[in-house]
Design a protein around this motif. Structure first.
Motif, PDB file in Angstrom:
ATOM      1  N   UNK A  16       0.796  -1.332   0.157  1.00  0.00           N
ATOM      2  CA  UNK A  16      -0.124   0.014   0.038  1.00  0.00           C
ATOM      3  C   UNK A  16       0.837   1.175   0.042  1.00  0.00           C
ATOM      4  N   UNK A  17       1.882   1.099   0.505  1.00  0.00           N
ATOM      5  CA  UNK A  17       2.736   2.565   0.956  1.00  0.00           C
ATOM      6  C   UNK A  17       3.373   2.806  -0.658  1.00  0.00           C
ATOM      7  N   UNK A  18       3.516   1.825  -1.613  1.00  0.00           N
ATOM      8  CA  UNK A  18       3.968   2.036  -2.955  1.00  0.00           C
ATOM      9  C   UNK A  18       2.864   2.568  -3.659  1.00  0.00           C
ATOM     10  N   UNK A  19       1.761   2.347  -3.331  1.00  0.00           N
ATOM     11  CA  UNK A  19       0.672   2.545  -4.225  1.00  0.00           C
ATOM     12  C   UNK A  19       0.277   4.040  -4.069  1.00  0.00           C
ATOM     13  N   UNK A  20       0.422   4.639  -2.759  1.00  0.00           N
ATOM     14  CA  UNK A  20      -0.024   5.854  -2.301  1.00  0.00           C
ATOM     15  C   UNK A  20       0.538   6.728  -3.589  1.00  0.00           C
ATOM     16  N   UNK A  21       1.659   6.900  -3.685  1.00  0.00           N
ATOM     17  CA  UNK A  21       2.429   8.052  -4.710  1.00  0.00           C
ATOM     18  C   UNK A  21       1.736   7.839  -6.051  1.00  0.00           C
ATOM     19  N   UNK A  22       1.649   6.705  -6.650  1.00  0.00           N
ATOM     20  CA  UNK A  22       0.854   6.399  -7.965  1.00  0.00           C
ATOM     21  C   UNK A  22      -0.543   7.037  -7.887  1.00  0.00           C
ATOM     22  N   UNK A  23      -1.372   6.635  -6.932  1.00  0.00           N
ATOM     23  CA  UNK A  23      -2.701   7.107  -6.819  1.00  0.00           C
ATOM     24  C   UNK A  23      -2.937   8.634  -6.562  1.00  0.00           C
ATOM     25  N   UNK A  24      -1.844   8.977  -5.844  1.00  0.00           N
ATOM     26  CA  UNK A  24      -1.928  10.662  -5.703  1.00  0.00           C
ATOM     27  C   UNK A  24      -1.588  11.280  -7.140  1.00  0.00           C
ATOM     28  N   UNK A  25      -0.505  10.969  -7.756  1.00  0.00           N
ATOM     29  CA  UNK A  25      -0.459  11.305  -9.238  1.00  0.00           C
ATOM     30  C   UNK A  25      -1.407  11.185  -9.964  1.00  0.00           C
ATOM     31  N   UNK A  26      -2.271  10.160 -10.020  1.00  0.00           N
ATOM     32  CA  UNK A  26      -3.541  10.080 -10.938  1.00  0.00           C
ATOM     33  C   UNK A  26      -4.526  10.997 -10.421  1.00  0.00           C
ATOM     34  N   UNK A  27      -4.702  11.090  -8.986  1.00  0.00           N
ATOM     35  CA  UNK A  27      -5.630  12.129  -8.785  1.00  0.00           C
ATOM     36  C   UNK A  27      -5.261  13.658  -9.148  1.00  0.00           C
ATOM     37  N   UNK A  28      -3.902  13.808  -8.956  1.00  0.00           N
ATOM     38  CA  UNK A  28      -3.319  15.296  -9.214  1.00  0.00           C
ATOM     39  C   UNK A  28      -3.672  15.390 -10.942  1.00  0.00           C
ATOM     40  N   UNK A  29      -3.648  14.487 -11.770  1.00  0.00           N
ATOM     41  CA  UNK A  29      -3.677  14.388 -13.129  1.00  0.00           C
ATOM     42  C   UNK A  29      -5.099  14.850 -13.586  1.00  0.00           C
ATOM     43  N   UNK A  30      -5.958  13.899 -12.923  1.00  0.00           N
ATOM     44  CA  UNK A  30      -7.606  14.068 -12.835  1.00  0.00           C
ATOM     45  C   UNK A  30      -7.947  15.545 -12.699  1.00  0.00           C
ATOM     46  N   UNK A  31      -7.356  16.119 -11.680  1.00  0.00           N
ATOM     47  CA  UNK A  31      -8.059  17.341 -11.174  1.00  0.00           C
ATOM     48  C   UNK A  31      -7.243  18.361 -12.195  1.00  0.00           C
ATOM     49  N   UNK A  32      -6.272  18.365 -12.747  1.00  0.00           N
ATOM     50  CA  UNK A  32      -5.636  19.321 -13.611  1.00  0.00           C
ATOM     51  C   UNK A  32      -6.241  19.301 -14.887  1.00  0.00           C
ATOM     52  N   UNK A  33      -6.643  17.952 -15.387  1.00  0.00           N
ATOM     53  CA  UNK A  33      -7.411  17.880 -16.725  1.00  0.00           C
ATOM     54  C   UNK A  33      -8.875  18.424 -16.523  1.00  0.00           C
TER      55      UNK A  33
END
Length: 110
Positions: free
Chosen positions: A85-102
């Motif tokens: 789970x700790x390795x997924x957090x950064x990837x999920x945050x990056x996807x969330x940030x990308x979604x918001x910016x788009x």
């Protein structure tokens, strides 16, 4: 050997992973039922099941003369919490940030 080491050792073998998949699909199977799906002797399946029991990935219950095997997902969840789970957090945050910016409205060009 630590509890986590036992779990990783148990998961290292494809036959043991297959046994866990079989129990996930249909919990509470006997040795005979599990053997039907594997191309190995009863003794080999028994050894694999004992290793899974030692890793606490399989729990057993006696029903009369039958020994039923059940999947115990708790050690897998603990590994997920500690290692995955700790390795997924950064990837999920990056996807969330990308979604918001788009989804942000773009300024109109003049």
């Amino acid at each position: 050997m630590t509890k986590t080491d036992k779990v990783f050792k148990a998961l290292a073998d494809p036959s043991r992973r297959k046994l866990l998949d079989l129990l996930y699909a249909s919990d509470g199977q006997t040795l005979n039922e599990l053997c039907e799906h594997l191309d190995m002797t009863r003794q080999a399946v028994t050894k694999h099941l004992l290793l899974l029991e030692e890793a606490n990935l399989v729990a057993t219950v006696w029903r009369g003369r039958e020994k039923l095997h059940f999947l115990n997902p708790v050690p897998l969840h603990e590994i997920y919490e500690r290692w995955i789970s700790k390795y997924e957090r950064d990837r999920l945050q990056a996807l969330s940030d990308l979604k918001k910016s788009l989804e942000e409205p773009k300024p109109k060009k003049k």
